[in-house]
Design a protein around this motif. Structure first.
Motif, PDB file in Angstrom:
ATOM      1  N   LEU A 126       0.854  -1.179   0.000  1.00 32.40           N
ATOM      2  CA  LEU A 126       0.000   0.000   0.000  1.00 32.40           C
ATOM      3  C   LEU A 126       0.894   1.234   0.000  1.00 32.40           C
ATOM      4  O   LEU A 126       1.868   1.301   0.754  1.00 32.40           O
ATOM      5  CB  LEU A 126      -0.912   0.034   1.237  1.00 32.40           C
ATOM      6  N   GLU A 127       0.545   2.192  -0.845  1.00 36.99           N
ATOM      7  CA  GLU A 127       1.342   3.410  -0.919  1.00 36.99           C
ATOM      8  C   GLU A 127       0.443   4.631  -1.003  1.00 36.99           C
ATOM      9  O   GLU A 127      -0.518   4.656  -1.781  1.00 36.99           O
ATOM     10  CB  GLU A 127       2.272   3.369  -2.139  1.00 36.99           C
ATOM     11  N   GLY A 128       0.744   5.631  -0.172  1.00 37.06           N
ATOM     12  CA  GLY A 128       0.058   6.915  -0.221  1.00 37.06           C
ATOM     13  C   GLY A 128       1.021   7.970  -0.716  1.00 37.06           C
ATOM     14  O   GLY A 128       2.167   8.033  -0.257  1.00 37.06           O
ATOM     15  N   GLU A 129       0.577   8.813  -1.636  1.00 40.49           N
ATOM     16  CA  GLU A 129       1.465   9.754  -2.301  1.00 40.49           C
ATOM     17  C   GLU A 129       0.879  11.165  -2.278  1.00 40.49           C
ATOM     18  O   GLU A 129      -0.312  11.361  -2.505  1.00 40.49           O
ATOM     19  CB  GLU A 129       1.681   9.306  -3.749  1.00 40.49           C
ATOM     20  N   GLN A 144       9.491   5.349   3.676  1.00 40.64           N
ATOM     21  CA  GLN A 144       9.176   6.591   2.977  1.00 40.64           C
ATOM     22  C   GLN A 144       9.971   6.647   1.676  1.00 40.64           C
ATOM     23  O   GLN A 144      11.107   6.165   1.604  1.00 40.64           O
ATOM     24  CB  GLN A 144       9.505   7.800   3.847  1.00 40.64           C
ATOM     25  N   ILE A 145       9.366   7.239   0.650  1.00 39.54           N
ATOM     26  CA  ILE A 145       9.983   7.339  -0.672  1.00 39.54           C
ATOM     27  C   ILE A 145       9.936   8.788  -1.130  1.00 39.54           C
ATOM     28  O   ILE A 145       8.864   9.413  -1.111  1.00 39.54           O
ATOM     29  CB  ILE A 145       9.271   6.446  -1.698  1.00 39.54           C
ATOM     30  N   ASP A 146      11.073   9.315  -1.540  1.00 41.81           N
ATOM     31  CA  ASP A 146      11.165  10.677  -2.061  1.00 41.81           C
ATOM     32  C   ASP A 146      11.407  10.609  -3.561  1.00 41.81           C
ATOM     33  O   ASP A 146      12.472  10.182  -4.006  1.00 41.81           O
ATOM     34  CB  ASP A 146      12.302  11.428  -1.363  1.00 41.81           C
ATOM     35  N   ARG A 147      10.399  10.995  -4.367  1.00 36.68           N
ATOM     36  CA  ARG A 147      10.543  11.004  -5.815  1.00 36.68           C
ATOM     37  C   ARG A 147      10.761  12.413  -6.367  1.00 36.68           C
ATOM     38  O   ARG A 147      10.539  12.659  -7.549  1.00 36.68           O
ATOM     39  CB  ARG A 147       9.306  10.368  -6.468  1.00 36.68           C
ATOM     40  N   GLY A 148      11.148  13.320  -5.517  1.00 36.95           N
ATOM     41  CA  GLY A 148      11.370  14.684  -5.959  1.00 36.95           C
ATOM     42  C   GLY A 148      10.106  15.515  -5.849  1.00 36.95           C
ATOM     43  O   GLY A 148       9.864  16.167  -4.831  1.00 36.95           O
ATOM     44  N   ALA A 158       7.895   5.728  15.970  1.00 33.62           N
ATOM     45  CA  ALA A 158       8.866   4.829  15.342  1.00 33.62           C
ATOM     46  C   ALA A 158       9.113   5.286  13.936  1.00 33.62           C
ATOM     47  O   ALA A 158       8.190   5.393  13.129  1.00 33.62           O
ATOM     48  CB  ALA A 158       8.328   3.387  15.336  1.00 33.62           C
ATOM     49  N   LYS A 159      10.342   5.561  13.598  1.00 33.09           N
ATOM     50  CA  LYS A 159      10.680   6.098  12.285  1.00 33.09           C
ATOM     51  C   LYS A 159      10.734   4.974  11.242  1.00 33.09           C
ATOM     52  O   LYS A 159      11.212   3.881  11.497  1.00 33.09           O
ATOM     53  CB  LYS A 159      12.043   6.807  12.320  1.00 33.09           C
ATOM     54  N   GLY A 160      10.294   5.285  10.020  1.00 37.69           N
ATOM     55  CA  GLY A 160      10.401   4.341   8.922  1.00 37.69           C
ATOM     56  C   GLY A 160      11.711   4.521   8.191  1.00 37.69           C
ATOM     57  O   GLY A 160      12.394   5.540   8.336  1.00 37.69           O
ATOM     58  N   THR A 161      12.095   3.548   7.421  1.00 34.79           N
ATOM     59  CA  THR A 161      13.316   3.589   6.641  1.00 34.79           C
ATOM     60  C   THR A 161      13.125   4.483   5.421  1.00 34.79           C
ATOM     61  O   THR A 161      12.112   4.374   4.733  1.00 34.79           O
ATOM     62  CB  THR A 161      13.693   2.177   6.162  1.00 34.79           C
ATOM     63  N   ILE A 162      14.084   5.351   5.144  1.00 33.03           N
ATOM     64  CA  ILE A 162      13.986   6.227   3.975  1.00 33.03           C
ATOM     65  C   ILE A 162      14.529   5.485   2.771  1.00 33.03           C
ATOM     66  O   ILE A 162      15.636   4.948   2.794  1.00 33.03           O
ATOM     67  CB  ILE A 162      14.794   7.523   4.186  1.00 33.03           C
ATOM     68  N   ARG A 163      13.732   5.434   1.692  1.00 30.45           N
ATOM     69  CA  ARG A 163      14.148   4.756   0.462  1.00 30.45           C
ATOM     70  C   ARG A 163      13.997   5.717  -0.706  1.00 30.45           C
ATOM     71  O   ARG A 163      13.014   6.424  -0.818  1.00 30.45           O
ATOM     72  CB  ARG A 163      13.282   3.523   0.191  1.00 30.45           C
ATOM     73  N   ASN A 164      14.976   5.725  -1.587  1.00 28.47           N
ATOM     74  CA  ASN A 164      14.937   6.578  -2.766  1.00 28.47           C
ATOM     75  C   ASN A 164      14.405   5.818  -3.969  1.00 28.47           C
ATOM     76  O   ASN A 164      14.518   4.638  -4.044  1.00 28.47           O
ATOM     77  CB  ASN A 164      16.329   7.115  -3.078  1.00 28.47           C
TER      78      ASN A 164
END
Length: 355
Positions: free
Chosen positions: A251-254, A307-311, A349-355
């Protein structure tokens, strides 16, 4: 220039052109395939798109487990008659389907395109007997009533192995091309990310996700804070990919802002901690059968929040596994995990940052 040299030059141009065209389709993700063809025929003003590749799912042991888990009721008389008259059984003859849901005020319209093994002659005869048939250009348009309803399903054969259908007013409006406008390209980008998943849903947010979560979430997992944050997302995707006898769910929220996705990540991690703690509570141990509790714990321990950072956009992603053990446990009521006090913050609780 000699004829031989001219012919060689033309051949080289053709080869280079063909290679360039292949590279464009290969790396742009626009190569024609059944999945892309189905999705390209959906209207880009949809609120939700659902895609299911049953051919791919049938190759997975998980689908057999899912069929065993699903309630085995008596076959509906109308569907039984449909099977006998048309020879079409969706469990074996439907290959893949794409569905667009459009909300128009209080009305919801569904437009779908399906590939399968259809006996066009039998289906046309059955539809003509139970509904209406009319000719529009080169196509036959069939309209049949829904059992127990005043609404109708309208469909047409796009090919012998492909049908378009809707519960809306008409099939006449052509679906827009997914390369023609930015709105459609936004859909295509989400479809591209989900290319490896045989089943997925893409939801373009209208602010109702938080309300839906509050209404559907188990009592112990309800969170007004999470509901409010979900309402700030622009897109929500849900995808499933079989892995042996289990299903990996993503599941992903953007959204465009970093703060909501970061906060959702913290809230989800906190809810996972609370859920595991609730299942370890002595009273809960007494209420649940050991195998049921173990199945829920197994699912919770498989969960991962990142978490995902796509710019231009930021996303929060939740991944977990559904196993046969969990499906068996889900036959019983979901345990009520003790809710957190309203004035007490969830564990951070922090999530892992993924690019």
């Amino acid at each position: 220039m000699s004829n031989r040299r001219t012919a060689g030059t033309i051949l080289a141009v053709i080869i280079i052109g063909a290679a360039a065209l292949y590279a464009y389709h290969r790396w742009s993700g626009s190569a024609s395939n059944p999945r892309n063809d189905l999705l390209a025929q959906l209207p880009s003003d949809a609120n939700t798109v659902l895609y299911i590749d049953l051919d791919a799912l049938r190759q997975s042991p998980f689908l057999a487990e899912l069929y065993k888990w699903a309630p085995q009721g008596k076959t509906d008389p109308d569907y039984k008659q449909f099977l006998q008259s048309t020879g079409f059984n969706y469990e074996t003859d439907l290959n893949r389907v794409s569905i667009a849901v459009q909300n128009h005020g209080q009305e919801t319209a569904i437009y779908a395109v399906a590939d399968g093994r259809f006996d066009r002659k039998k289906i046309s005869a059955y539809a003509s007997q139970t509904g209406t048939r009319e000719k529009r250009g080169s196509r036959e348009i069939f309209s049949v009533p829904l059992s127990g309803s005043t609404r109708r399903i309208t469909f047409t054969f796009l090919r012998n192995d492909q049908i378009a259908l809707t519960n809306g007013a008409s099939l006449d409006a052509p679906a827009p091309q997914l390369t023609s406008d930015s709105d459609a390209q936004a859909w295509r980008e989400r479809f591209r990310r989900l290319a490896g998943s045989p089943v997925f849903a893409v939801i373009r947010q209208d602010g109702n996700a938080g309300t839906m979560f509050s209404a559907q979430a188990p009592r112990g997992l309800q969170s007004p804070q999470l509901s409010a944050l979900l309402g700030q997302l622009q897109w929500i995707t849900v995808a499933g990919k079989p892995d042996a006898d289990r299903l990996r769910v993503v599941l992903e929220g953007e959204g465009t802002a970093d703060a909501p996705t970061r906060q959702i990540s913290d809230v989800l991690n906190g809810l996972l901690v609370l859920a595991q703690a609730g299942l370890s509570d002595p009273k809960m141990r007494q209420q649940l059968q050991p195998e049921v509790r173990e199945a829920y714990l197994e699912m919770l321990k498989s969960a991962d929040v990142s978490q995902i950072d796509r710019g231009e956009t930021k996303s929060v992603r939740l991944i977990f596994d559904l196993t046969p053990k969990f499906l068996d446990a889900a036959r019983t009521a979901l345990p009520a995990v003790p809710p957190s006090p309203q004035n007490k913050a969830l564990p951070n609780a922090k999530g892992t940052i993924r690019n």
